[in-house]
Design a protein around this motif. Structure first.
Motif, short mmCIF file in Angstrom:
data_model
loop_
_atom_site.label_atom_id
_atom_site.label_comp_id
_atom_site.label_asym_id
_atom_site.label_seq_id
_atom_site.Cartn_x
_atom_site.Cartn_y
_atom_site.Cartn_z
N GLU A 61 0.79 -1.23 0.00
CA GLU A 61 0.00 0.00 0.00
C GLU A 61 0.82 1.29 0.00
N PRO A 62 1.79 1.49 0.90
CA PRO A 62 2.49 2.79 0.92
C PRO A 62 3.14 3.14 -0.41
N GLY A 63 3.84 2.20 -1.01
CA GLY A 63 4.49 2.46 -2.28
C GLY A 63 3.49 2.72 -3.39
N PHE A 64 2.40 1.95 -3.39
CA PHE A 64 1.39 2.13 -4.44
C PHE A 64 0.73 3.50 -4.32
N VAL A 65 0.43 3.92 -3.10
CA VAL A 65 -0.19 5.23 -2.90
C VAL A 65 0.75 6.35 -3.35
N ARG A 66 2.04 6.13 -3.21
CA ARG A 66 3.02 7.13 -3.66
C ARG A 66 3.18 7.15 -5.17
N GLY A 67 2.54 6.23 -5.86
CA GLY A 67 2.63 6.19 -7.31
C GLY A 67 3.34 4.99 -7.87
N GLY A 68 3.69 4.05 -7.00
CA GLY A 68 4.35 2.83 -7.46
C GLY A 68 3.42 1.95 -8.27
N ARG A 69 4.00 0.95 -8.90
CA ARG A 69 3.24 0.07 -9.78
C ARG A 69 2.99 -1.30 -9.15
N LEU A 70 1.97 -1.96 -9.64
CA LEU A 70 1.68 -3.35 -9.29
C LEU A 70 2.00 -4.18 -10.52
N VAL A 71 2.95 -5.09 -10.39
CA VAL A 71 3.41 -5.90 -11.52
C VAL A 71 3.09 -7.37 -11.24
N TYR A 72 2.30 -7.98 -12.10
CA TYR A 72 2.03 -9.41 -12.02
C TYR A 72 2.89 -10.14 -13.04
N LEU A 73 3.32 -11.33 -12.72
CA LEU A 73 4.00 -12.14 -13.73
C LEU A 73 3.73 -13.61 -13.48
N GLY A 74 3.56 -14.33 -14.57
CA GLY A 74 3.27 -15.75 -14.47
C GLY A 74 3.35 -16.41 -15.83
N ALA A 75 3.16 -17.71 -15.86
CA ALA A 75 3.19 -18.48 -17.10
C ALA A 75 1.84 -19.18 -17.28
N GLY A 76 1.45 -19.40 -18.51
CA GLY A 76 0.21 -20.13 -18.78
C GLY A 76 -1.00 -19.44 -18.17
N THR A 77 -1.86 -20.23 -17.54
CA THR A 77 -3.07 -19.69 -16.93
C THR A 77 -2.75 -18.60 -15.93
N SER A 78 -1.73 -18.81 -15.12
CA SER A 78 -1.36 -17.82 -14.10
C SER A 78 -1.00 -16.50 -14.75
N GLY A 79 -0.23 -16.54 -15.83
CA GLY A 79 0.14 -15.32 -16.52
C GLY A 79 -1.05 -14.64 -17.14
N ARG A 80 -1.96 -15.43 -17.72
CA ARG A 80 -3.15 -14.84 -18.35
C ARG A 80 -4.04 -14.15 -17.32
N LEU A 81 -4.15 -14.74 -16.14
CA LEU A 81 -4.96 -14.12 -15.09
C LEU A 81 -4.35 -12.80 -14.65
N GLY A 82 -3.03 -12.73 -14.57
CA GLY A 82 -2.37 -11.49 -14.21
C GLY A 82 -2.57 -10.41 -15.25
N VAL A 83 -2.44 -10.78 -16.52
CA VAL A 83 -2.64 -9.82 -17.61
C VAL A 83 -4.10 -9.35 -17.62
N LEU A 84 -5.03 -10.26 -17.37
CA LEU A 84 -6.45 -9.90 -17.33
C LEU A 84 -6.71 -8.85 -16.25
N ASP A 85 -6.20 -9.08 -15.06
CA ASP A 85 -6.43 -8.14 -13.97
C ASP A 85 -5.80 -6.79 -14.28
#
Length: 302
Positions: A61-85
């Protein structure tokens, strides 16, 4: 451990579920009964992981509120779910395209066509992570049902080496001995064996989607992009979303549809600005300035 499980030496997501060994012989109703039981287990697994999930979000939370990013990474289904979100964040919360990022092994082509071999490369995400120029305000969340995908584990270690102060986490669907190198927070969703053995797009995928929903939405709420339970930063890019935006303005001002639509137009399409204009008796520029002074938190400006 059965001979199948011994051969694969894999996590609980690869084990056979004794309750569905007769899957091939079941009626449609019987198959759906199996899925109903499995879906309930997915929800239970997320509830059981809530303390670990809470710790991850609170750290991010603190970093995100300051303007930081949320980065998801995964392969296959896991990666697709991250890209979807990640892809749903801009229209829902009006954040820049690069604020929530989804990386998938094999690149965007893997969204439509399987690129299973890519998940075995521990260095597969390095170039994309380096291109992001990670900072200590960023959060990197690896997603791997098995908890041991080389692409994901390598990426977490690399991200931590590039930005030691960044928050890192791993969402997996099995129990592992300890957080892997570079991982600050381990969220284990103990979903167990799948209805169809090893098909982690099923129960594990459901639990993972629930967790990603919670991570991104909770961070957006804490960053002031939600008022009450309304998406007041919604980007009205089509007729449906414009109707939703008008509905939000009506809900928070008690105006009729025509007046709410006119106010939204004068506010440049921003629900927040429209509501501030109405309640504070301000013109658009003054309302924008008032919101800017409180980091866009509508509740504070009201």
């Amino acid at each position: 451990m059965t001979s199948f499980e011994h051969e694969h030496r894999t996590s609980s997501t690869e084990r056979r579920d004794p309750a569905t060994r007769d899957l091939h012989a079941r009626s449609v109703a019987g198959i759906l009964d199996a899925f109903g039981t499995a879906d309930l287990r997915a929800v239970e697994a997320v509830a059981e992981a809530r303390p670990a999930l809470t710790a991850l979000i609170e750290a991010a939370e603190p970093g995100f509120v300051r303007g930081g990013r949320l980065v998801y990474l995964g392969a296959g289904t896991s990666g697709r779910l991250g890209v979807l979100d990640a892809s749903e964040a801009p229209p829902t919360f009006d954040v820049d395209e690069g604020r929530v990022v989804g990386l998938i092994a094999g690149g965007d082509a893997a969204l439509r066509r399987s690129s299973e071999a890519s998940e075995d490369d521990p260095n597969g995400a390095q170039a994309e992570l380096d291109g992001l120029a990670l900072t200590d305000d960023d959060t990197v969340v690896g997603i791997a049902a098995s908890g041991r995908t080389p692409y994901v584990l390598g990426a977490l270690a690399h991200a931590k080496s590039r930005a030691p102060g960044a928050v890192t986490g791993l969402v997996c669907c099995t129990e592992i001995a300890a957080p892997p190198p570079g991982c600050d927070h381990l969220v284990e969703l103990l979903t167990g064996p799948e209805v169809l053995t090893g098909s982690t797009r099923l129960k594990a995928g459901t639990a993972t989607k629930l967790v990603l929903n919670a991570i991104s939405t909770a961070l957006m709420v804490r960053a002031g992009r939600v008022h009450e339970n309304l998406m007041v930063d919604v980007r009205a890019t089509n007729a449906k979303l414009r109707a939703r935006a008008i509905g939000i303005v009506r809900e928070l001002t008690d105006l009729d549809a025509t007046a709410a639509g006119d106010l939204l137009e004068r506010a440049g399409g921003s629900c927040k600005v429209a509501v501030a204009m109405h309640h504070l008796g301000l013109e658009r520029d003054a309302a924008v300035a008032a919101l800017a002074r409180v980091a866009g938190r509508l509740g504070d400006v009201l």
